[in-house]
Motif scaffolding. Sequence first.
Motif, short mmCIF file in Angstrom:
data_model
loop_
_atom_site.label_atom_id
_atom_site.label_comp_id
_atom_site.label_asym_id
_atom_site.label_seq_id
_atom_site.Cartn_x
_atom_site.Cartn_y
_atom_site.Cartn_z
N ARG A 95 0.80 -1.22 0.00
CA ARG A 95 0.00 0.00 0.00
C ARG A 95 0.84 1.28 0.00
N HIS A 115 -6.60 -1.32 9.96
CA HIS A 115 -7.33 -2.17 9.00
C HIS A 115 -7.46 -3.59 9.52
N LYS A 273 -8.86 0.07 -10.31
CA LYS A 273 -8.93 0.16 -8.85
C LYS A 273 -10.39 0.12 -8.45
N SER A 275 -13.41 0.35 -5.65
CA SER A 275 -13.83 0.80 -4.33
C SER A 275 -15.15 0.13 -4.03
N ARG A 277 -18.33 -0.56 -1.00
CA ARG A 277 -18.96 -0.18 0.27
C ARG A 277 -20.13 -1.11 0.52
N GLY A 294 -7.75 -5.08 0.31
CA GLY A 294 -8.07 -5.15 1.73
C GLY A 294 -8.93 -3.98 2.15
N HIS A 296 -11.72 -2.50 5.33
CA HIS A 296 -12.57 -2.76 6.50
C HIS A 296 -13.77 -3.58 6.06
N ALA A 300 -13.86 -1.14 1.45
CA ALA A 300 -12.63 -1.82 1.07
C ALA A 300 -12.33 -1.61 -0.41
N GLY A 301 -11.18 -2.05 -0.83
CA GLY A 301 -10.81 -1.88 -2.22
C GLY A 301 -9.71 -2.83 -2.64
N THR A 303 -6.82 -3.52 -6.26
CA THR A 303 -6.32 -3.06 -7.55
C THR A 303 -5.94 -4.28 -8.37
P1 5GP Z 1 -11.31 3.58 -0.96
O1 5GP Z 1 -12.37 2.78 -1.64
O2 5GP Z 1 -11.86 4.78 -0.28
O3 5GP Z 1 -10.12 3.83 -1.82
O4 5GP Z 1 -10.76 2.64 0.20
C1 5GP Z 1 -11.60 2.05 1.16
C2 5GP Z 1 -10.77 1.24 2.14
O5 5GP Z 1 -10.18 0.14 1.47
C3 5GP Z 1 -9.62 2.02 2.76
O6 5GP Z 1 -9.49 1.61 4.10
C4 5GP Z 1 -8.43 1.61 1.95
O7 5GP Z 1 -7.26 1.66 2.71
C5 5GP Z 1 -8.77 0.19 1.52
N1 5GP Z 1 -8.26 -0.07 0.18
C6 5GP Z 1 -8.64 0.56 -0.96
N2 5GP Z 1 -7.96 0.10 -2.03
C7 5GP Z 1 -7.12 -0.85 -1.57
C8 5GP Z 1 -6.12 -1.71 -2.19
O8 5GP Z 1 -5.89 -1.68 -3.40
N3 5GP Z 1 -5.47 -2.56 -1.36
C9 5GP Z 1 -5.71 -2.62 -0.01
N4 5GP Z 1 -5.00 -3.49 0.73
N5 5GP Z 1 -6.61 -1.83 0.60
C10 5GP Z 1 -7.31 -0.96 -0.16
#
Ligand code: 5GP
Length: 323
Positions: A95, A115, A273, A275, A277, A294, A296, A300-301, A303
């Motif tokens: 990350r 996390h 990538k 995202s 919810r 990874g 919560h 979460a998300g 790539t």
């Molecule tokens: P967001 O969707 O806002 O980018 O991320 C939501 C949550 O998922 C955040 O806690 C973020 O750290 C985690 N997250 C988002 N993308 C990734 C990823 O590619 N790898 C990992 N390990 N966590 C991710």
Amino acid sequence: MSDVSSKQEAARAIEEASKISLVCHVGPDGDALGSMLALAEAAASHGKEVQASFGSPFVIQDNLSFLPVSHLVPPGDFDESPELMVLLDAGSPDRIGELAANAKAADKVLVLDHHVTNEGFGDIAVVDPGAAATGEIVYDILLLLDWPITPQIATSLHTALVTDTGRFQYSNTTPRTLEIASELIAAGAEPARIGQHVYEEVPFGYLQAAAAVLGRAHLDVDMSVVSSHVTEDDLSASGIGWADIDGLIDTLRLAREADTAVLLKQHSDGRVKASMRSRGRTDVGSLAAELGGGGHRLAAGFTIEAELGDVLAQVMSRLTSHR
Ligand code: 5GP
Ligand code: MN
């Protein structure tokens, strides 16, 4: 799970270091940047040599550029073999992007994170999934160090708390979160000013990009999923960048009919990538972890290098086993 002994160990490592090199996750959000800049500021005012950075692209979203960024350096200028490298809000080593190489060469690596998918890495790992934000962990460590919370530090930490709790409304908000927020406001954080920067303004192009992305949103009633995608063309047509659309998933997920929202961000280099919810029925954190990412339970998300349609199919096929 609050790991008091390792918070003490973390505080000791910070106290003993003469130079502290801080890194948060790529594409930093309010918690990543806020928790990092708060610790940077505190360490600098206690005589430490300090630098802070994050992996490319080295772009701060405009909504967060009000934070005190004086210790930030581009990743190319970051210490190649840091004395103490502190990783904040990063659930796994990948990350932090290219700065993973610097972490490998560091004398000591301290991980501060919340996390649930964090399996623990680094020499000292404070991983507290009970903390609403990494900012809460930094706050606790500053208390242990007996380092005062200046208005600037309070502003950074309050931003971390506000953003990771969705303005204190997500299920991660605890009495402790609100106690800390109360202390931060008493120490000089201004909620109205922070809220104005973070939530009450977007570049006009965001409205146009949002219209395109929401216009192609798809609702799968049977699967209880709302999904859409955003491409680099959408962004360039609107004159905005990836850092400007962090909040877009929050609009997509409003669809009452869907438990799960999925927004796919198609980068021009072939990476997608995702995202995700959830309203509560789906553990998107474990789903993301299966796909190499990874996060919560409810946010979460991941790539991945694949076609948009294939990425969505991967998510859909896994949904029921995470409900
Ligand atoms: P967001 O969707 O806002 O980018 O991320 C939501 C949550 O998922 C955040 O806690 C973020 O750290 C985690 N997250 C988002 N993308 C990734 C990823 O590619 N790898 C990992 N390990 N966590 C991710
Ligand atoms: Mn966080």
